[in-house]
Design a protein around this motif. Structure first.
Motif, mmCIF file in Angstrom:
data_model
loop_
_atom_site.group_PDB
_atom_site.id
_atom_site.type_symbol
_atom_site.label_atom_id
_atom_site.label_comp_id
_atom_site.label_asym_id
_atom_site.label_seq_id
_atom_site.Cartn_x
_atom_site.Cartn_y
_atom_site.Cartn_z
ATOM 1 N N ILE A 2 -72.189 44.710 8.727
ATOM 2 C CA ILE A 2 -71.661 43.351 8.592
ATOM 3 C C ILE A 2 -72.520 42.633 7.552
ATOM 4 N N VAL A 3 -71.862 42.018 6.572
ATOM 5 C CA VAL A 3 -72.559 41.232 5.546
ATOM 6 C C VAL A 3 -72.237 39.765 5.796
ATOM 7 N N VAL A 4 -73.266 38.942 5.899
ATOM 8 C CA VAL A 4 -73.092 37.510 6.175
ATOM 9 C C VAL A 4 -73.328 36.729 4.887
ATOM 10 N N GLY A 5 -72.263 36.081 4.396
ATOM 11 C CA GLY A 5 -72.358 35.315 3.155
ATOM 12 C C GLY A 5 -71.699 36.053 2.008
ATOM 13 N N ALA A 6 -70.906 35.321 1.198
ATOM 14 C CA ALA A 6 -70.158 35.975 0.121
ATOM 15 C C ALA A 6 -70.532 35.412 -1.247
ATOM 16 N N GLY A 7 -71.833 35.141 -1.440
ATOM 17 C CA GLY A 7 -72.309 34.810 -2.776
ATOM 18 C C GLY A 7 -72.547 36.096 -3.551
ATOM 19 N N HIS A 8 -73.370 36.049 -4.561
ATOM 20 C CA HIS A 8 -73.596 37.218 -5.417
ATOM 21 C C HIS A 8 -74.244 38.360 -4.644
ATOM 22 N N ALA A 9 -75.203 38.038 -3.777
ATOM 23 C CA ALA A 9 -75.858 39.080 -2.973
ATOM 24 C C ALA A 9 -74.872 39.681 -1.981
#
Length: 622
Positions: A8-15
């Motif tokens: 699970i990835v939290v946050g959809a900025g560049h990282a």
């Protein structure tokens, strides 16, 4: 409602975008959770990618199979290769992007990525069991489980926006802050702190007088970022940027708002970026200068919105407006929105391992501004590495760790976890001790095979690298065996006031001269031109660099070999530093806190002396 995910990835900025794409492309069932699906890959600050050292990072991301380079190539409105007057180790690509097109292209890439799901919600907590992260808790109360979690929260963790004496919660203007995660992590034993960043006003380009500014056009040749064949604009299609300057009257006007500045009134606790200071900070720190450069940057193809690069500020709106009106070309300026500062939580990165997994909680990874960095490129490369290593951890495979001699990405991660940072960390070429090896032109030769072996870079990418290596080798052989006679070349040498030949000389020897380029020889020696007519420009350029800078490259390789002697000396896990009375108190404290993996890493920790490393070596039986 939700299946169990691998990552699970939290946050959809560049990282977050790079992390999600990497994990999914490697085969992990991945979920990307964001508070707003409409702001995926938002360029929160300036609409540009690359620049000094940052351009090298974007090319490394591309070589490893990430998407930042491709997206930048597909959305650029201007391209420049910076530092061309210096040696190739300093050449740095930079592109001005269409802000909306950049985000659109990223979303398209993610939506076409197999194994990747999306969900719009705020993550307010983590599911932790037996010191392992096993999922997230969302604002709507959903418990979503996973084998690994990557936090890429940007400036949203307890974010506060400051404009003069006004302050309100937010992770970006008009977007709410995220709460809950910091508090839980601190409870679990993590150390957190505050940082600050800022952004300038956005203005209406129709209200500016460009005749009072200097035009800055793009390059005649667009190299781009991706080593793949992405479709790029033609040089003649590029949009210009413009340059203007502040003056003493502008500075005096800005000073009238200093008493209401959140920075000087003590309302901001976080430390701001030293290398990208606010305009009020510049006036204070560089009081002897009566002007500062401003870059007037268009936000895209089909918008009149302008980004005023160099005028980052959190002063009251009316002061921003009055001061900007005095800048040449801005006399009739109209604001779209004022500049502001934002303060947010971060976690000192000494709490991480080289994989970007936290030391305290297994299967929990941090990437981007949560680690104290600033910049899209720094965030994106961390996201890529965290996504790769989260996938590898869930599959119980060896991690991907890049050393300082292999990539700028390796320098960045080593700096963060060995030295930590108390101000927003930004990459520079000067941070890399082996920058002759870490050039933007050879990122594919350095990194693609590694990524291919780990299952991210495609077969097509690998084939392209192998072909490039073959062609460069052939070009080098030809140049080092091709004889040029004095009659062929002396008229050319006289023209550029270079010493004439008295006998035949190999083409490779001639290229060693600082005033002779391979392109110049190909242009003027027909026999040579016919040999290389089928070669790509980047292959010829790579061969020329390897000839011209061979002595420096070999010298750096020797230094790398010496450094690797320490890098290969591993320190046992949970080594008991309290049993070494000869260590300095500071070194002992730092070793216990950071838990260095190797003697090489131990030697780079701030406050550790060479004598401390020697003492440690003796106690390890070396």
């Amino acid at each position: 409602m939700f299946q169990e995910y691998d990552v699970i990835v939290v946050g959809a900025g560049h990282a977050g975008c790079e992390a999600a794409a990497a994990a999914a492309n490697m085969g992990s069932k991945t979920l990307l959770v964001t508070m707003n699906m409409q702001t995926i890959a938002q360029m929160s600050c300036n609409p540009a990618m690359g620049g000094i050292a940052k351009g090298q990072i974007v090319r490394e991301i591309d070589a490893l199979g990430g998407y930042s380079g491709i997206v930048t190539d597909e959305s650029m409105i201007q391209f420049r290769m910076l530092n061309k007057s210096k040696g190739p180790a300093m050449w740095s690509p930079r592109a001005q992007s269409d802000r909306m097109l950049f985000a659109l292209k990223w979303r398209e890439k993610l939506e076409h990525t197999p194994n990747l799901d999306f969900y719009q919600d705020m993550v307010k907590g983590l599911l932790v069991k037996d010191n392992r992260c096993i999922g997230v808790i969302t604002g709507l109360g959903h418990h979503i489980t996973a084998k690994a979690v990557v936090l890429t929260n940007g400036t949203f963790l307890n974010g506060i926006i400051h404009i003069g004496e006004k302050q309100f919660g937010g992770g970006r203007v008009a977007e709410k802050a995220a709460s809950g995660i910091t508090e839980q992590l601190v409870e679990l034993g993590f150390e957190s702190d505050r940082l600050k960043t800022g952004t300038p006003p956005r203005v209406d380009g129709r209200s500016l007088d460009y005749t009072k500014m200097d035009e800055q056009k793009g390059d005649d040749e667009i190299v781009g970022f991706s080593f793949s064949d992405t479709k790029k604009i033609k040089p003649e299609q590029q949009r210009s940027c413009w340059i203007t300057y502040t003056n003493q009257t502008v500075h005096d006007t800005l000073k009238t708002g200093f008493d209401r500045s959140p920075m000087y009134a003590g309302r901001i606790d976080g430390v701001g970026p030293r290398y990208c200071p606010s305009i009020e900070d510049k006036i204070n720190r560089f009081a002897e200068r009566d002007r500062h450069q401003l870059f007037v940057e268009p936000e895209g193809w089909n918008t009149v919105e302008i980004y005023v690069n160099g005028f980052s500020t959190s002063l009251p709106e009316e002061v921003q407006y009055e001061a900007l009106r005095i800048v040449p070309g801005f006399e009739n300026v109209r604001f779209f929105r004022p500049g502001y500062a934002i303060e947010y939580d971060y976690f000192p990165p000494t709490q991480l391992q080289y994989t970007l997994e936290t030391k305290l909680i297994q299967n929990l990874f941090f990437a981007g501004q949560i680690n104290g960095t600033t910049g899209y490129e720094e965030a994106a490369c961390q996201g890529l590495m965290a996504g790769i290593n989260a996938h590898l951890k869930t599959k119980e495979k060896e991690p991907l760790i890049l050393s300082r001699s292999e990539a700028y990405i390796g320098v960045l991660i080593d700096d963060l976890i060995s030295k930590g940072t108390e101000e927003p960390y930004r990459m520079f070429t000067s941070r890399a001790e082996f920058r002759t090896l870490l050039r933007q032109d050879n990122a594919d030769l350095r990194l693609t095979k590694k990524s291919f072996d780990f299952g991210l870079a495609s077969q097509e990418r690998m084939d392209a690298v192998l072909n490039k290596e073959r062609e460069v080798k052939n070009i080098l052989n030809e140049l080092n065996n091709f004889n040029i006679s004095p009659e062929e070349v002396n008229p050319l040498l006289e023209k550029i006031q270079s010493a004439s030949l008295t006998q035949k000389q190999k083409a490779g020897q001639l290229i060693l001269r600082p005033d002779i380029s391979l392109a110049y020889l190909l242009e003027n020696v027909p026999r040579l031109q016919s040999i290389f007519s089928g070669n790509k420009k980047e292959e010829l350029e790579q061969a020329e660099i390897q000839i011209k800078y061979n002595i420096y490259i070999e010298k750096e390789k020797e230094l790398v070999a010496k450094m690797n002697n320490l890098e290969h000396l591993s320190i046992p896990q949970n080594f008991n530093y309290t049993n070494i009375p000869a260590l300095s108190a500071e070194a002992r404290q730092k070793f216990i806190k950071i838990q260095p993996r190797t003697l090489g890493q131990a030697s780079r920790i701030s406050g550790v002396n060479p004598s401390d490393v020697q003492i440690l070596m003796v106690y390890m039986g070396r």
